[in-house]
Design an enzyme around this catalytic site. Sequence first.
Site, short mmCIF file in Angstrom:
data_model
loop_
_atom_site.label_atom_id
_atom_site.label_comp_id
_atom_site.label_asym_id
_atom_site.label_seq_id
_atom_site.Cartn_x
_atom_site.Cartn_y
_atom_site.Cartn_z
N CYS A 1 -15.37 75.90 63.51
CA CYS A 1 -16.22 77.22 62.99
C CYS A 1 -16.57 77.99 64.30
CB CYS A 1 -17.28 76.62 62.14
SG CYS A 1 -18.46 77.84 61.65
N CYS B 1 -20.21 79.21 63.76
CA CYS B 1 -21.21 78.15 64.01
C CYS B 1 -21.34 77.82 65.90
CB CYS B 1 -20.90 77.05 63.49
SG CYS B 1 -20.14 76.97 61.86
N ASP B 2 -20.34 77.82 66.29
CA ASP B 2 -20.17 77.05 67.76
C ASP B 2 -19.92 78.00 68.80
OD1 ASP B 2 -21.02 74.71 66.44
OD2 ASP B 2 -18.87 74.07 66.20
P1 FAD Z 1 -20.88 70.25 52.34
O1 FAD Z 1 -21.69 70.43 53.46
O2 FAD Z 1 -19.19 70.42 52.68
O3 FAD Z 1 -20.96 68.99 51.60
C1 FAD Z 1 -20.39 68.57 50.45
C2 FAD Z 1 -21.02 67.35 49.88
O4 FAD Z 1 -20.23 66.95 48.76
C3 FAD Z 1 -21.02 66.21 50.65
O5 FAD Z 1 -22.34 65.37 50.76
C4 FAD Z 1 -19.78 65.24 50.21
O6 FAD Z 1 -20.23 63.70 50.48
C5 FAD Z 1 -20.17 65.68 48.75
N1 FAD Z 1 -18.85 65.14 47.82
C6 FAD Z 1 -17.55 65.71 48.12
N2 FAD Z 1 -16.97 65.08 47.21
C7 FAD Z 1 -17.49 64.26 46.41
C8 FAD Z 1 -17.44 63.31 45.22
N3 FAD Z 1 -16.29 63.33 44.90
N4 FAD Z 1 -18.41 62.72 44.85
C9 FAD Z 1 -19.67 62.77 45.51
N5 FAD Z 1 -19.87 63.88 46.29
C10 FAD Z 1 -18.85 64.51 46.96
N6 FAD Z 1 -22.65 76.50 59.09
C11 FAD Z 1 -23.77 77.15 59.64
O7 FAD Z 1 -24.44 77.86 58.94
N7 FAD Z 1 -24.12 76.88 61.02
C12 FAD Z 1 -23.55 76.11 61.66
O8 FAD Z 1 -23.86 75.90 62.97
C13 FAD Z 1 -22.42 75.36 61.31
N8 FAD Z 1 -21.79 74.55 62.02
C14 FAD Z 1 -20.70 73.89 61.49
C15 FAD Z 1 -20.13 72.93 62.34
C16 FAD Z 1 -19.06 71.99 61.74
C17 FAD Z 1 -18.35 71.09 62.54
C18 FAD Z 1 -18.58 72.40 60.33
C19 FAD Z 1 -17.56 71.47 59.97
C20 FAD Z 1 -19.12 73.36 59.48
C21 FAD Z 1 -20.37 74.07 60.06
N9 FAD Z 1 -20.82 74.96 59.39
C22 FAD Z 1 -21.94 75.57 60.08
C23 FAD Z 1 -20.60 75.17 58.09
C24 FAD Z 1 -21.71 74.27 56.97
O9 FAD Z 1 -21.17 72.95 57.43
C25 FAD Z 1 -21.09 74.47 55.43
O10 FAD Z 1 -21.01 75.65 54.95
C26 FAD Z 1 -22.06 73.80 54.69
O11 FAD Z 1 -22.27 72.55 55.10
C27 FAD Z 1 -21.37 73.77 52.98
O12 FAD Z 1 -22.42 73.06 52.43
P2 FAD Z 1 -22.09 72.55 51.09
O13 FAD Z 1 -23.14 71.92 50.52
O14 FAD Z 1 -21.64 73.34 50.09
O15 FAD Z 1 -20.91 71.56 51.31
#
Ligand code: FAD
Length: 317
Positions: free
Chosen positions: A135, A138-139
Site C-alpha cells: 500500500c 499507506c507506507d
Molecule cells: P480488514 O481490515 O481486511 O478486516 C477484515 C476482517 O474480516 C478481519 O478481522 C478478518 O479476520 C475478518 N474475516 C475475513 N473472513 C472472515 C470469515 N470468514 N469469518 C469471520 N471473519 C472473517 N489503510 C490506511 O488507511 N492507512 C494505512 O496506513 C494503511 N496501512 C496498511 C498497511 C498494510 C500492510 C495493509 C495490508 C493495509 C493497509 N491499509 C491502510 C489498508 C487498511 O488496512 C484497510 O483498508 C482496512 O483494514 C480495511 O478494513 P476492513 O474492516 O474492511 O477489512
Amino acid sequence: MAENHHKVVIIGSGPAGWTAAIYAARANLAPLVLQGTQPGGQLTITTDVENFPGFPEGIMGPELMEKFQAQAERFGTQVIYDTVTEVDVSKRPFKVVADDGTYTADTLIVATGASAKWIGLESEQKLLGHGVSSCATCDGAFFRNKEVLVVGGGDTAMEEANFLTRFCSKVVVVHRRDSLRASKIMQERAFANPKIEFIWDTAVEEIIGSKETGVTSVTLKNLKTDEVKSFPTQGVFVAIGHQPNTSIFEGKLDLHANGYMKVKPGTAGTNVEGVFACGDVIDHHYRQAITAAGTGCMAAMDAEKYLEALEMSVASV
Ligand code: FAD
Ligand code: NAP
C-alpha cells in the site's frame, strides 16, 4: 430464541467491523462480532499508521485496532474469536455457521475485508512492515529519498509507482512480462515519469534484509534468459492485485465480476434485505481504514433503521 441469536451479527473485526459494532452497540443492539482469523484486520500487519485522523503523531496499526475494539466493547459488543464458513440468508433469522458455533441474526453485517495478493515468498511475509508493503498510500512516506521496487504490471502497479515518485528518488517497476496490463493512460503516465524505470520479463525470487535493516536488496530472475542477479533496493511494493474475502457469500449475495460485494448506491444494503456490507469487501478503489470505518458506520445505521421497521411491522400485526 436460541441463546446464539443476536439482533446484529458482524462478520469481521477490521476498521469496518469495529466501527459498525461501535454504532450498533451505542444504539443498544448488543452486536456480536465474529473476529475471523485476523482479529483487528489488515492494520494488524503494519507498523505506523499516519493517515488515520485523530492521531497527529501516528499510531501503530495493532494499537489502533485495540482501541477500536475497546471502544466497541465499552458499549456492550460481544466478541467471539470464530471464523464463518457458511451463511444462509435465504430465510429469517439469518444463519451463520462458524468453526466453533452456529449463530442466528436479524441483521447481518459483512465486513470481511480484502487481502492483498502476494508473490508467495517467505521473505516477503517476514519483512512485511519492514520494507515490504502492499500500500503506497499507506507506507510511501516512509520511503522518502529512497529507491524502491514495485512488482506488477497492472493499473494498481502504475498508480503505486507514480504515487511513490512523490517521495522516492527512484522507482523501479519489475514486471513478469514485456508489456503492461495497465490501461494506456496509466502506462503513458508511468513511461513519462522520469523517476520510474522498468525491468521486464523478470520475477522477484527473494527479498533480502532484516527487521533491523529493512530491505537491502532483491534477487531478480530474468524469465527469458534465466539470468539471476542481485539488485539493491530499499523497499518492495507488491502491487499484483487484491482479492475480496467473499468466497463464503458466492451464490448467496450479489457480487461484482471482480468478486467485490454489491451494495445499493449510497447505502450499505446488499441485495438481501437485512444484510449489509462495509469496508474493503465492497470497495476495490479506496481501500483505506478511514473509508472502511465510514462505511461500517453506514452499515450499522442502515441495520438499526431496518430493525426499527421490522419491530414496527411486528408490533402492528
Ligand atoms: P480488514 O481490515 O481486511 O478486516 C477484515 C476482517 O474480516 C478481519 O478481522 C478478518 O479476520 C475478518 N474475516 C475475513 N473472513 C472472515 C470469515 N470468514 N469469518 C469471520 N471473519 C472473517 N489503510 C490506511 O488507511 N492507512 C494505512 O496506513 C494503511 N496501512 C496498511 C498497511 C498494510 C500492510 C495493509 C495490508 C493495509 C493497509 N491499509 C491502510 C489498508 C487498511 O488496512 C484497510 O483498508 C482496512 O483494514 C480495511 O478494513 P476492513 O474492516 O474492511 O477489512
Ligand atoms: P490486475 O489488473 O489483475 O494486474 C495484476 C498485475 O500483477 C498483472 O500485471 C499481473 O501480471 C501481475 N501479477 C499477478 N500475479 C503476479 C505474481 N504472482 N507475480 C508477479 N506479477 C503478478 O490487478 P490491478 O492492477 O490491481 O487492477 C485490478 C483492477 O482495478 C483492474 O480492472 C484495473 O483496471 C483497476 N484499477 C484501476 C485503476 C485506475 O484506473 N486508476 C487503479 C488501480 C486499479 P500479468 O500482466 O502477466 O498477468
